[in-house]
Design an enzyme around this catalytic site. Structure first.
Site, PDB file in Angstrom:
ATOM      1  N   ASP A 112      -2.810 -18.481  -0.021  1.00 53.37           N
ATOM      2  CA  ASP A 112      -3.823 -19.164  -0.839  1.00 53.37           C
ATOM      3  C   ASP A 112      -4.491 -20.275  -0.031  1.00 53.37           C
ATOM      4  O   ASP A 112      -5.714 -20.429  -0.036  1.00 53.37           O
ATOM      5  CB  ASP A 112      -3.216 -19.702  -2.150  1.00 53.37           C
ATOM      6  CG  ASP A 112      -1.914 -20.464  -1.950  1.00 53.37           C
ATOM      7  OD1 ASP A 112      -1.334 -20.425  -0.837  1.00 53.37           O
ATOM      8  OD2 ASP A 112      -1.453 -21.114  -2.919  1.00 53.37           O
TER       9      ASP A 112
ATOM     10  N   TYR B  51       0.825  -1.211   0.000  1.00 53.14           N
ATOM     11  CA  TYR B  51       0.000   0.000   0.000  1.00 53.14           C
ATOM     12  C   TYR B  51       0.861   1.263   0.000  1.00 53.14           C
ATOM     13  O   TYR B  51       0.440   2.298  -0.510  1.00 53.14           O
ATOM     14  CB  TYR B  51      -0.902   0.030   1.239  1.00 53.14           C
ATOM     15  CG  TYR B  51      -2.197  -0.731   1.126  1.00 53.14           C
ATOM     16  CD1 TYR B  51      -2.222  -2.058   0.756  1.00 53.14           C
ATOM     17  CD2 TYR B  51      -3.401  -0.104   1.425  1.00 53.14           C
ATOM     18  CE1 TYR B  51      -3.415  -2.761   0.676  1.00 53.14           C
ATOM     19  CE2 TYR B  51      -4.601  -0.790   1.353  1.00 53.14           C
ATOM     20  CZ  TYR B  51      -4.601  -2.117   0.973  1.00 53.14           C
ATOM     21  OH  TYR B  51      -5.789  -2.795   0.904  1.00 53.14           O
TER      22      TYR B  51
ATOM     23  N   ASP C 277      -6.203  -7.217   4.104  1.00 53.11           N
ATOM     24  CA  ASP C 277      -7.352  -6.569   3.467  1.00 53.11           C
ATOM     25  C   ASP C 277      -8.267  -7.630   2.849  1.00 53.11           C
ATOM     26  O   ASP C 277      -9.480  -7.629   3.063  1.00 53.11           O
ATOM     27  CB  ASP C 277      -6.845  -5.609   2.381  1.00 53.11           C
ATOM     28  CG  ASP C 277      -7.986  -4.916   1.659  1.00 53.11           C
ATOM     29  OD1 ASP C 277      -8.917  -4.450   2.335  1.00 53.11           O
ATOM     30  OD2 ASP C 277      -7.949  -4.858   0.417  1.00 53.11           O
TER      31      ASP C 277
ATOM     32  N   LYS D  12       3.363 -15.600   1.998  1.00 54.24           N
ATOM     33  CA  LYS D  12       3.538 -16.358   0.745  1.00 54.24           C
ATOM     34  C   LYS D  12       5.042 -16.587   0.585  1.00 54.24           C
ATOM     35  O   LYS D  12       5.662 -16.112  -0.380  1.00 54.24           O
ATOM     36  CB  LYS D  12       2.930 -15.538  -0.410  1.00 54.24           C
ATOM     37  CG  LYS D  12       2.909 -16.233  -1.745  1.00 54.24           C
ATOM     38  CD  LYS D  12       1.883 -17.343  -1.871  1.00 54.24           C
ATOM     39  CE  LYS D  12       2.003 -18.046  -3.207  1.00 54.24           C
ATOM     40  NZ  LYS D  12       1.134 -19.246  -3.295  1.00 54.24           N
TER      41      LYS D  12
ATOM     42  N   ASP E  43     -12.149  -9.332   4.516  1.00 56.86           N
ATOM     43  CA  ASP E  43     -13.455  -9.316   3.837  1.00 56.86           C
ATOM     44  C   ASP E  43     -14.019 -10.738   3.766  1.00 56.86           C
ATOM     45  O   ASP E  43     -15.201 -10.973   4.014  1.00 56.86           O
ATOM     46  CB  ASP E  43     -13.334  -8.774   2.398  1.00 56.86           C
ATOM     47  CG  ASP E  43     -13.550  -7.266   2.316  1.00 56.86           C
ATOM     48  OD1 ASP E  43     -13.269  -6.578   3.312  1.00 56.86           O
ATOM     49  OD2 ASP E  43     -13.984  -6.788   1.247  1.00 56.86           O
TER      50      ASP E  43
HETATM   51  C1  IPM Z   1     -10.302  -1.541   4.160  1.00 52.84           C
HETATM   52  C2  IPM Z   1     -10.561  -0.902   2.836  1.00 52.84           C
HETATM   53  C3  IPM Z   1      -9.398   0.028   2.509  1.00 52.84           C
HETATM   54  C4  IPM Z   1      -8.134  -0.793   2.481  1.00 52.84           C
HETATM   55  C5  IPM Z   1      -9.551   0.823   1.196  1.00 52.84           C
HETATM   56  C6  IPM Z   1     -10.841   1.585   1.147  1.00 52.84           C
HETATM   57  C7  IPM Z   1      -8.354   1.700   0.938  1.00 52.84           C
HETATM   58  O1  IPM Z   1     -10.741  -1.882   1.858  1.00 52.84           O
HETATM   59  O2  IPM Z   1     -10.185  -0.809   5.167  1.00 52.84           O
HETATM   60  O3  IPM Z   1     -10.220  -2.768   4.211  1.00 52.84           O
HETATM   61  O4  IPM Z   1      -7.817  -1.420   1.458  1.00 52.84           O
HETATM   62  O5  IPM Z   1      -7.423  -0.834   3.487  1.00 52.84           O
HETATM   63 MG    MG Z   2     -10.770  -3.829   2.611  1.00 52.82          MG
END
Ligand code: IPM
Ligand code: MG
Length: 379
Positions: free
Chosen positions: A244, A163, A268, A212, A272
């Site tokens: 993975d 990032y 990240d 990884k 999710d």
């Molecule tokens: C998160 C979001 C952010 C990230 C984005 C919006 C930059 O996806 O907080 O997980 O990738 O960190």
């Molecule tokens: Mg995110």
């Protein structure tokens, strides 16, 4: 929203002539559904202030779309200055609709506001917990017997890696080439590894490093440094998974995980994935911390423009962000548990926002907030 002060619990405090704690909280309302869900989080905070006799001073801070309209930038200096005077920050989601992503108001909100906010306050530890609540098990896209009892904590590195590494776009041999660099210093790995071991020590004593290392030298360094840190934590067992495989194991057998330590990018993605085990990303808060008690608390989901302004959004992610703030920044543990308990009670009663349907009774954003407020008062 005007930048300004508002005092919660002040009346209560005057009546009793005392207050247990006084905290200054910077509020970023965020974009689209942001103000709606943050309003519910603030109501719950007010309930906690009344019940436990704390004084919460709220400072509304401008960033993202709101700041762009006023200052032409997403994270003005004045916002950072005011934020640094707070004990903690509570943030709604930033960002615009997908069809407007090239509009200057929304282009680069991530790079212009979210990432610099994390970096400015050195909030390198991002905590994302997934707990599958019994009341919501049936909503999981994964079978109930697989997700039953899942409680895992992802410790994601938040201020380095790909990032923040060097970025380059150029033309090579007549074609466009772009690159992003994944670079970690050992000190950056060591400090977050220590945090992850500490969390594991206070949970079920198991830490899984995800990287990884069969391909990336940066991942080899993560393994080396994490194994060095492990020697300080004989009471925590450390294992390792390639990313993975970890993505697959999260679906096959998520109960095997207690604490997961990983880099910015993998964290990240995996967070999710982990969040939907429980049915909806609309339930999930996160905490971002550095070396002090100061922290940034926010939902992990986006600003959902398509449902904004319709009383449809789930405010639980913002309300549970309040719980994390109470726990990690203010060390108000009974208060944090009371908020979490109130959320569980209301969900167990069958109340559901639209993202949690088809099961249960549909309630709007405000009603969900009101019910959680009531439950805080009665716990
Ligand atoms: C998160 C979001 C952010 C990230 C984005 C919006 C930059 O996806 O907080 O997980 O990738 O960190
Ligand atoms: Mg995110």
């Amino acid at each position: 929203m005007e930048t300004g002060f508002c005092l919660l619990g002040e009346f209560e405090q005057q009546q009793r002539g005392e207050n247990v704690g006084k905290f200054r909280i910077g509020i970023f309302n965020g974009d689209y559904i942001g103000p709606e869900i943050m309003a519910e989080a603030v109501k719950v905070l007010a309930a906690v202030g009344e019940k436990y006799r704390h004084q919460f001073d709220l400072v509304y801070l401008e960033a993202s779309g709101e700041a762009y309209d006023k200052y032409g930038e997403h994270l003005p200096r004045i916002t950072l200055e005011r934020a640094s005077e707070c004990d903690a920050l509570l943030k709604g989601p930033f960002g615009g609709p997908p069809e407007d992503l090239h509009h200057p108001k929304w282009a680069n909100v991530e790079k212009g506001a979210i990432l610099p906010l994390r970096k400015h306050f050195n909030l390198y530890t991002n905590l994302r917990q997934t707990r599958v609540l019994p009341a919501l098990e049936a909503l999981s896209p994964v079978k109930v017997d697989v997700v039953h009892g899942v409680d895992l904590l992802i410790v994601r590195e938040l201020t380095s890696g790909i990032y923040f590494g060097a970025k380059q776009s150029r033309v090579v041999d007549g074609e466009r080439e772009s690159s992003d660099v994944e670079a970690y210093r050992e000190s950056e790995i060591r400090r977050i590894a220590r945090k992850a071991f500490e969390y594991a020590r206070h949970r079920r004593g198991k830490l899984t490093l995800v990287a990884k290392s069969n391909v990336l030298v940066s991942s080899v360094l993560w393994r080396e440094v994490t194994e060095e840190v492990a020697r300080e934590y004989a009471d925590v067992s450390l294992d390792y998974l390639h990313v993975d495989n970890a993505a697959m194991q999260l679906i096959l057998n998520p109960r095997q995980f207690d604490v997961v330590l990983t880099n910015n990018m993998f964290g990240d993605i995996l967070s999710d994935e982990a969040s939907v085990l429980s049915g909806s990303i609309g339930l999930f808060p996160s905490a971002s911390l550095g070396d002090s008690r100061f922290g940034l608390y926010e939902p992990i989901h986006g600003s959902a423009p398509s449902i904004a302004g319709q009383d449809l959004a789930n405010p639980i992610s913002a309300i549970l962000s309040v719980a994390l703030m109470l726990r990690y920044s203010f060390e108000c543990l009974p208060e944090a548990s009371a908020v979490e308990q109130a959320v569980e009670t209301v969900l167990a009663q069958g109340h559901r926002t639209a993202d949690l349907l088809p099961a249960g009774v549909a309630v709007g954003t405000r009603e969900m907030g009101d019910r959680i407020v009531q439950a805080v008062h009665s716990t």
